[in-house]
Design a protein around this motif. Structure first.
Motif, PDB file in Angstrom:
ATOM      1  N   ALA A  23       0.852  -1.191   0.000  1.00 28.06           N
ATOM      2  CA  ALA A  23       0.000   0.000   0.000  1.00 28.06           C
ATOM      3  C   ALA A  23       0.887   1.240   0.000  1.00 28.06           C
ATOM      4  CB  ALA A  23      -0.904  -0.002   1.224  1.00 28.06           C
ATOM      5  N   SER A  24       0.494   2.237  -0.779  1.00 29.15           N
ATOM      6  CA  SER A  24       1.245   3.490  -0.813  1.00 29.15           C
ATOM      7  C   SER A  24       0.541   4.514   0.078  1.00 29.15           C
ATOM      8  CB  SER A  24       1.353   4.015  -2.242  1.00 29.15           C
ATOM      9  OG  SER A  24       0.092   4.448  -2.696  1.00 29.15           O
ATOM     10  N   PRO A  25       1.250   5.564   0.481  1.00 26.38           N
ATOM     11  CA  PRO A  25       0.626   6.612   1.292  1.00 26.38           C
ATOM     12  C   PRO A  25      -0.567   7.277   0.600  1.00 26.38           C
ATOM     13  CG  PRO A  25       3.008   6.855   1.339  1.00 26.38           C
ATOM     14  CD  PRO A  25       2.688   5.804   0.316  1.00 26.38           C
ATOM     15  N   SER A  26      -0.598   7.240  -0.732  1.00 34.17           N
ATOM     16  CA  SER A  26      -1.710   7.844  -1.472  1.00 34.17           C
ATOM     17  C   SER A  26      -2.964   6.974  -1.454  1.00 34.17           C
ATOM     18  CB  SER A  26      -1.291   8.099  -2.917  1.00 34.17           C
ATOM     19  OG  SER A  26      -1.096   6.870  -3.589  1.00 34.17           O
ATOM     20  N   GLY A  27      -2.854   5.763  -0.887  1.00 32.42           N
ATOM     21  CA  GLY A  27      -3.995   4.870  -0.818  1.00 32.42           C
ATOM     22  C   GLY A  27      -4.077   3.883  -1.969  1.00 32.42           C
ATOM     23  N   LYS A  28      -3.139   3.942  -2.892  1.00 31.02           N
ATOM     24  CA  LYS A  28      -3.140   3.003  -4.011  1.00 31.02           C
ATOM     25  C   LYS A  28      -2.446   1.707  -3.594  1.00 31.02           C
ATOM     26  CE  LYS A  28      -3.922   6.288  -7.451  1.00 31.02           C
ATOM     27  NZ  LYS A  28      -3.452   7.123  -8.470  1.00 31.02           N
ATOM     28  N   ILE A  29      -2.828   0.632  -4.274  1.00 35.51           N
ATOM     29  CA  ILE A  29      -2.257  -0.681  -4.010  1.00 35.51           C
ATOM     30  C   ILE A  29      -1.324  -1.037  -5.168  1.00 35.51           C
ATOM     31  CG2 ILE A  29      -2.785  -3.122  -3.616  1.00 35.51           C
ATOM     32  CD1 ILE A  29      -3.897  -1.254  -1.459  1.00 35.51           C
ATOM     33  N   HIS A  30      -0.157  -1.538  -4.836  1.00 32.33           N
ATOM     34  CA  HIS A  30       0.828  -1.941  -5.830  1.00 32.33           C
ATOM     35  C   HIS A  30       0.910  -3.463  -5.798  1.00 32.33           C
ATOM     36  CE1 HIS A  30       2.605   2.159  -6.388  1.00 32.33           C
ATOM     37  NE2 HIS A  30       1.857   2.316  -5.303  1.00 32.33           N
ATOM     38  N   LEU A  31       0.861  -4.088  -6.978  1.00 32.67           N
ATOM     39  CA  LEU A  31       0.912  -5.534  -7.104  1.00 32.67           C
ATOM     40  C   LEU A  31       2.103  -5.915  -7.977  1.00 32.67           C
ATOM     41  CD1 LEU A  31      -2.820  -6.000  -8.122  1.00 32.67           C
ATOM     42  CD2 LEU A  31      -1.902  -6.333  -5.848  1.00 32.67           C
ATOM     43  N   ARG A  32       2.764  -7.026  -7.619  1.00 33.64           N
ATOM     44  CA  ARG A  32       3.843  -7.549  -8.452  1.00 33.64           C
ATOM     45  C   ARG A  32       3.942  -9.058  -8.258  1.00 33.64           C
ATOM     46  NH1 ARG A  32       9.309  -5.685  -5.167  1.00 33.64           N
ATOM     47  NH2 ARG A  32       9.125  -7.281  -3.554  1.00 33.64           N
ATOM     48  N   GLU A  33       4.515  -9.734  -9.242  1.00 30.65           N
ATOM     49  CA  GLU A  33       4.752 -11.170  -9.166  1.00 30.65           C
ATOM     50  C   GLU A  33       6.207 -11.408  -8.811  1.00 30.65           C
ATOM     51  OE1 GLU A  33       2.888 -14.309 -11.769  1.00 30.65           O
ATOM     52  OE2 GLU A  33       2.849 -12.537 -13.047  1.00 30.65           O
ATOM     53  N   SER A  34       6.470 -12.531  -8.162  1.00 34.93           N
ATOM     54  CA  SER A  34       7.840 -12.826  -7.751  1.00 34.93           C
ATOM     55  C   SER A  34       8.771 -13.057  -8.935  1.00 34.93           C
ATOM     56  CB  SER A  34       7.872 -14.041  -6.829  1.00 34.93           C
ATOM     57  OG  SER A  34       7.308 -15.165  -7.472  1.00 34.93           O
ATOM     58  N   ASP A  35       8.242 -13.585 -10.055  1.00 33.13           N
ATOM     59  CA  ASP A  35       9.130 -13.859 -11.182  1.00 33.13           C
ATOM     60  C   ASP A  35       9.400 -12.633 -12.058  1.00 33.13           C
ATOM     61  OD1 ASP A  35       6.493 -13.925 -12.044  1.00 33.13           O
ATOM     62  OD2 ASP A  35       6.776 -15.582 -13.428  1.00 33.13           O
ATOM     63  N   THR A  36       8.630 -11.551 -11.897  1.00 31.76           N
ATOM     64  CA  THR A  36       8.892 -10.286 -12.603  1.00 31.76           C
ATOM     65  C   THR A  36       8.658  -9.120 -11.647  1.00 31.76           C
ATOM     66  OG1 THR A  36       6.632 -10.276 -13.458  1.00 31.76           O
ATOM     67  CG2 THR A  36       8.340 -11.121 -14.930  1.00 31.76           C
ATOM     68  N   PRO A  37       9.489  -8.979 -10.621  1.00 33.07           N
ATOM     69  CA  PRO A  37       9.266  -7.952  -9.604  1.00 33.07           C
ATOM     70  C   PRO A  37       9.419  -6.519 -10.098  1.00 33.07           C
ATOM     71  CG  PRO A  37      11.364  -9.029  -9.237  1.00 33.07           C
ATOM     72  CD  PRO A  37      10.670  -9.781 -10.348  1.00 33.07           C
ATOM     73  N   GLU A  38      10.068  -6.345 -11.269  1.00 29.63           N
ATOM     74  CA  GLU A  38      10.222  -4.987 -11.795  1.00 29.63           C
ATOM     75  C   GLU A  38       8.938  -4.472 -12.436  1.00 29.63           C
ATOM     76  OE1 GLU A  38      11.205  -7.939 -14.892  1.00 29.63           O
ATOM     77  OE2 GLU A  38      11.953  -7.666 -12.874  1.00 29.63           O
ATOM     78  N   THR A  39       7.990  -5.353 -12.723  1.00 32.40           N
ATOM     79  CA  THR A  39       6.700  -4.964 -13.288  1.00 32.40           C
ATOM     80  C   THR A  39       5.699  -4.813 -12.146  1.00 32.40           C
ATOM     81  OG1 THR A  39       7.165  -6.182 -15.303  1.00 32.40           O
ATOM     82  CG2 THR A  39       4.874  -5.599 -14.896  1.00 32.40           C
ATOM     83  N   VAL A  40       5.191  -3.597 -11.968  1.00 25.02           N
ATOM     84  CA  VAL A  40       4.281  -3.313 -10.863  1.00 25.02           C
ATOM     85  C   VAL A  40       2.973  -2.752 -11.414  1.00 25.02           C
ATOM     86  CG1 VAL A  40       3.950  -1.963  -8.751  1.00 25.02           C
ATOM     87  CG2 VAL A  40       6.215  -2.876  -9.302  1.00 25.02           C
ATOM     88  N   LEU A  41       1.874  -3.351 -11.010  1.00 29.13           N
ATOM     89  CA  LEU A  41       0.541  -2.885 -11.362  1.00 29.13           C
ATOM     90  C   LEU A  41       0.035  -2.010 -10.224  1.00 29.13           C
ATOM     91  CD1 LEU A  41      -2.097  -3.090 -13.111  1.00 29.13           C
ATOM     92  CD2 LEU A  41      -2.696  -5.044 -11.680  1.00 29.13           C
ATOM     93  N   VAL A  42      -0.448  -0.818 -10.545  1.00 32.10           N
ATOM     94  CA  VAL A  42      -0.978   0.100  -9.530  1.00 32.10           C
ATOM     95  C   VAL A  42      -2.486   0.154  -9.694  1.00 32.10           C
ATOM     96  CG1 VAL A  42      -0.914   2.441  -8.588  1.00 32.10           C
ATOM     97  CG2 VAL A  42       1.152   1.434  -9.574  1.00 32.10           C
TER      98      VAL A  42
END
Length: 68
Positions: A23-42
């Motif tokens: 969770a970010s301070p702005s209230g958004k949720i960040h998601l990522r997979e272990s095999d591609t941690p550089e790709t983040v879905l907000v």
């Protein structure tokens, strides 16, 4: 996301790809997979519930089959 506290999903299995959330301070949720941690879905909290529900019901199961 600097200094994020990533949490592993309780539904992730040890031997398979794992999903992490932060969770970010702005209230958004960040998601990522272990095999591609550089790709983040907000995503917003309001959009997270339909995403989880759709995943649980299999709504997205055919999404990969549509890719070339």
């Amino acid at each position: 996301m600097p200094q994020s506290h990533w949490q592993k999903s309780s539904y992730s299995e040890e031997a398979s790809s794992c999903l992490y959330l932060a969770a970010s301070p702005s209230g958004k949720i960040h998601l990522r997979e272990s095999d591609t941690p550089e790709t983040v879905l907000v995503i917003t909290r309001q959009r997270l519930h339909p995403l989880i529900s759709g995943t649980k019901t299999g709504h997205f199961d055919r999404a990969g089959a549509l890719a070339p």
